[in-house]
Design an enzyme around this catalytic site. Structure first.
Site, PDB file in Angstrom:
ATOM      1  N   THR A   1       4.449   2.511   5.471  1.00 29.96           N
ATOM      2  CA  THR A   1       3.029   2.167   5.600  1.00 29.96           C
ATOM      3  C   THR A   1       2.370   3.131   6.580  1.00 29.96           C
ATOM      4  O   THR A   1       3.001   3.552   7.552  1.00 29.96           O
ATOM      5  CB  THR A   1       2.819   0.724   6.106  1.00 29.96           C
ATOM      6  OG1 THR A   1       1.451   0.581   6.541  1.00 29.96           O
ATOM      7  CG2 THR A   1       3.694   0.367   7.295  1.00 29.96           C
TER       8      THR A   1
ATOM      9  N   ARG B   1       0.693  -4.931  -5.005  1.00 31.06           N
ATOM     10  CA  ARG B   1       0.862  -6.101  -4.146  1.00 31.06           C
ATOM     11  C   ARG B   1       1.088  -7.267  -5.103  1.00 31.06           C
ATOM     12  O   ARG B   1       0.376  -7.405  -6.099  1.00 31.06           O
ATOM     13  CB  ARG B   1      -0.379  -6.322  -3.285  1.00 31.06           C
ATOM     14  CG  ARG B   1      -0.730  -5.091  -2.421  1.00 31.06           C
ATOM     15  CD  ARG B   1      -1.745  -5.450  -1.340  1.00 31.06           C
ATOM     16  NE  ARG B   1      -2.486  -4.280  -0.839  1.00 31.06           N
ATOM     17  CZ  ARG B   1      -2.087  -3.506   0.166  1.00 31.06           C
ATOM     18  NH1 ARG B   1      -0.960  -3.738   0.775  1.00 31.06           N
ATOM     19  NH2 ARG B   1      -2.847  -2.498   0.573  1.00 31.06           N
TER      20      ARG B   1
ATOM     21  N   ASP C   1       5.653  -5.095   5.831  1.00 31.36           N
ATOM     22  CA  ASP C   1       6.448  -6.303   6.073  1.00 31.36           C
ATOM     23  C   ASP C   1       6.285  -7.352   4.972  1.00 31.36           C
ATOM     24  O   ASP C   1       7.165  -8.177   4.759  1.00 31.36           O
ATOM     25  CB  ASP C   1       6.236  -6.878   7.482  1.00 31.36           C
ATOM     26  CG  ASP C   1       4.824  -7.375   7.692  1.00 31.36           C
ATOM     27  OD1 ASP C   1       3.963  -7.075   6.835  1.00 31.36           O
ATOM     28  OD2 ASP C   1       4.586  -8.050   8.708  1.00 31.36           O
TER      29      ASP C   1
ATOM     30  N   ASP D   1       2.663  -0.487  11.777  1.00 34.18           N
ATOM     31  CA  ASP D   1       2.559  -1.834  12.359  1.00 34.18           C
ATOM     32  C   ASP D   1       3.812  -2.679  12.125  1.00 34.18           C
ATOM     33  O   ASP D   1       3.746  -3.901  12.125  1.00 34.18           O
ATOM     34  CB  ASP D   1       1.316  -2.541  11.792  1.00 34.18           C
ATOM     35  CG  ASP D   1       1.379  -2.705  10.273  1.00 34.18           C
ATOM     36  OD1 ASP D   1       2.288  -2.116   9.636  1.00 34.18           O
ATOM     37  OD2 ASP D   1       0.529  -3.424   9.729  1.00 34.18           O
TER      38      ASP D   1
ATOM     39  N   GLY E   1       0.840  -1.212   0.000  1.00 30.10           N
ATOM     40  CA  GLY E   1       0.000   0.000   0.000  1.00 30.10           C
ATOM     41  C   GLY E   1       0.866   1.250   0.000  1.00 30.10           C
ATOM     42  O   GLY E   1       1.888   1.297   0.688  1.00 30.10           O
TER      43      GLY E   1
ATOM     44  N   ASP F   1       0.135   2.315   8.562  1.00 29.17           N
ATOM     45  CA  ASP F   1      -0.402   1.563   9.702  1.00 29.17           C
ATOM     46  C   ASP F   1       0.474   1.607  10.958  1.00 29.17           C
ATOM     47  O   ASP F   1       0.018   1.275  12.047  1.00 29.17           O
ATOM     48  CB  ASP F   1      -0.630   0.099   9.306  1.00 29.17           C
ATOM     49  CG  ASP F   1      -1.608  -0.042   8.152  1.00 29.17           C
ATOM     50  OD1 ASP F   1      -2.486   0.830   8.031  1.00 29.17           O
ATOM     51  OD2 ASP F   1      -1.485  -1.010   7.377  1.00 29.17           O
TER      52      ASP F   1
HETATM   53  O1  F6P Z   1      -1.773  -1.058   4.817  1.00 33.78           O
HETATM   54  C1  F6P Z   1      -2.319   0.174   4.475  1.00 33.78           C
HETATM   55  C2  F6P Z   1      -3.819   0.065   4.343  1.00 33.78           C
HETATM   56  O2  F6P Z   1      -4.317   1.339   3.955  1.00 33.78           O
HETATM   57  C3  F6P Z   1      -4.551  -0.426   5.576  1.00 33.78           C
HETATM   58  O3  F6P Z   1      -4.689   0.571   6.553  1.00 33.78           O
HETATM   59  C4  F6P Z   1      -5.855  -0.900   4.979  1.00 33.78           C
HETATM   60  O4  F6P Z   1      -6.422  -1.915   5.777  1.00 33.78           O
HETATM   61  C5  F6P Z   1      -5.426  -1.446   3.643  1.00 33.78           C
HETATM   62  O5  F6P Z   1      -4.159  -0.878   3.354  1.00 33.78           O
HETATM   63  C6  F6P Z   1      -6.371  -1.160   2.508  1.00 33.78           C
HETATM   64  O6  F6P Z   1      -5.914  -1.858   1.422  1.00 33.78           O
HETATM   65  P1  F6P Z   1      -6.345  -1.520  -0.073  1.00 33.78           P
HETATM   66  O7  F6P Z   1      -5.709  -0.212  -0.428  1.00 33.78           O
HETATM   67  O8  F6P Z   1      -5.806  -2.650  -0.859  1.00 33.78           O
HETATM   68  O9  F6P Z   1      -7.828  -1.408  -0.070  1.00 33.78           O
END
Ligand code: F6P
Length: 319
Positions: free
Chosen positions: A125, A72, A103, A129, A11, A127
């Site tokens: 990221t 991804r 990660d 995390d 992301g 997050d």
């Molecule tokens: O990891 C970043 C993030 O924005 C998370 O906070 C969220 O759960 C996810 O990615 C959303 O993923 P996507 O952009 O694939 O909808």
């Protein structure tokens, strides 16, 4: 070492461009060449690789998203796919690589490291995390966006005496939620790391209403449930004039904060320095405002530890 490849993966996060700029300019400063790899590991496989220089990296420090695009690409877990990626690196004469991502991206970076290309991971990221770093690139910007949204929501919540359940991102981590709760003076915060009791939340809302505070903001981390689901659970406990709001991907974009720009610049420069020392397989982090490294392998066994003091403050200052 002559050529360093850079990619952004997973992301996107505000500040990724600042990291790309830092790696590019530091490489040039040291007499090396930087190569941008578009679309993360998918682009590596496709050979979507180009010479990135200081000019290309001009005027990007303030831009959200990533000029290298992101994707991804779970297929990179397969060895034949990795070997094709390795062929591309060889074709472009790239000796080492910097991967900016979460990660999941570190798994790919480590595979390249095992195939003989020194790889550095930068935590990119929103997050926050990733283990062994106090902050990830993008967290502060996303947090500020969330807080700005909550400030706006509080205006309308106050005007109509409503209770807003506001869902923020973070995947399974409650970092954005608890930091945003403190910064926006939220009346409650619900995160995946802590149990919660809907009856207790309702009781707090009632006592606060009885004391004259007729509007409220409850910050909910997406890892718990959706805002609409939480509002449904709260509804039977009383008439709180509930509204559910999901801030969503707005948090992923926008100009990075100064904090994220500086963090990304420090980490990107450090990654090049470490590669020049012949190091690889390392994840860069920041702890107590000092840049640190850990073996990427250790990260996979470790768990991100959120700063629970922030949660405590959010709870104690609420109501
Ligand atoms: O990891 C970043 C993030 O924005 C998370 O906070 C969220 O759960 C996810 O990615 C959303 O993923 P996507 O952009 O694939 O909808």
């Amino acid at each position: 070492m002559k050529r360093i490849g850079i990619m952004t993966s997973g992301g996107d996060a505000p500040g990724m461009n600042a990291a790309v700029r830092a790696v590019t300019r530091k490489a040039e400063h040291e007499g090396l060449e930087a190569y941008g790899i578009n679309y993360g590991f998918a682009g590596l496989l496709a050979g979507d690789i180009f010479r990135i220089d200081s000019r290309t990296a001009d005027d990007i420090i303030n831009r959200g998203g990533t000029i290298l695009y992101s994707a991804r690409f779970p297929e990179f877990a397969q060895e034949p796919v990795q070997l094709k990626g390795v062929e591309q690196l060889k074709k472009f004469g790239i000796d080492a690589i910097v991967v900016i991502g979460g990660d999941g991206s570190y798994h790919g970076a480590l595979r390249l490291n095992e195939h003989g290309f020194n790889a550095m991971g930068l935590p990119g990221t929103i997050d926050n995390d990733i283990p062994y770093t106090d902050f990830t690139i993008g967290f502060d910007s996303a947090l500020n966006t969330a807080v700005h949204a909550m400030d706006n929501l509080r205006d309308t919540a106050a005007s109509h005496e409503r209770t807003f359940v506001v869902e923020v991102m973070g995947r399974n981590a409650g970092d954005i939620a608890m930091w945003a709760a403190v910064a926006s003076a939220a009346e409650d915060v619900i995160i995946p790391e802590k149990d919660f009791d809907v009856a207790e939340v309702a009781a707090k809302l009632k006592s606060s209403r009885a004391r004259g505070q007729k509007h409220a903001i409850i910050v909910l981390a997406e890892g718990v449930m959706t805002a609409a689901e939480f509002a449904d659970k709260l509804k039977p406990y009383g008439d709180f004039q509930l509204r559910a709001t999901t801030i969503g991907h707005v948090q992923r974009g926008g100009s990075p904060t100064a904090f994220d720009r500086v963090l990304a610049s420090r980490m990107g420069s450090y990654a090049v320095e470490l590669l020049m020392e012949g190091k690889g397989g390392l994840a860069i982090g920041i702890q107590n405002n000092k840049l640190v490294t850990h073996n990427m392998l250790d990260l996979f066994d470790a768990k991100h530890e959120p700063e629970m003091d922030v949660y405590k403050v959010a709870k104690e200052l609420a109501f």
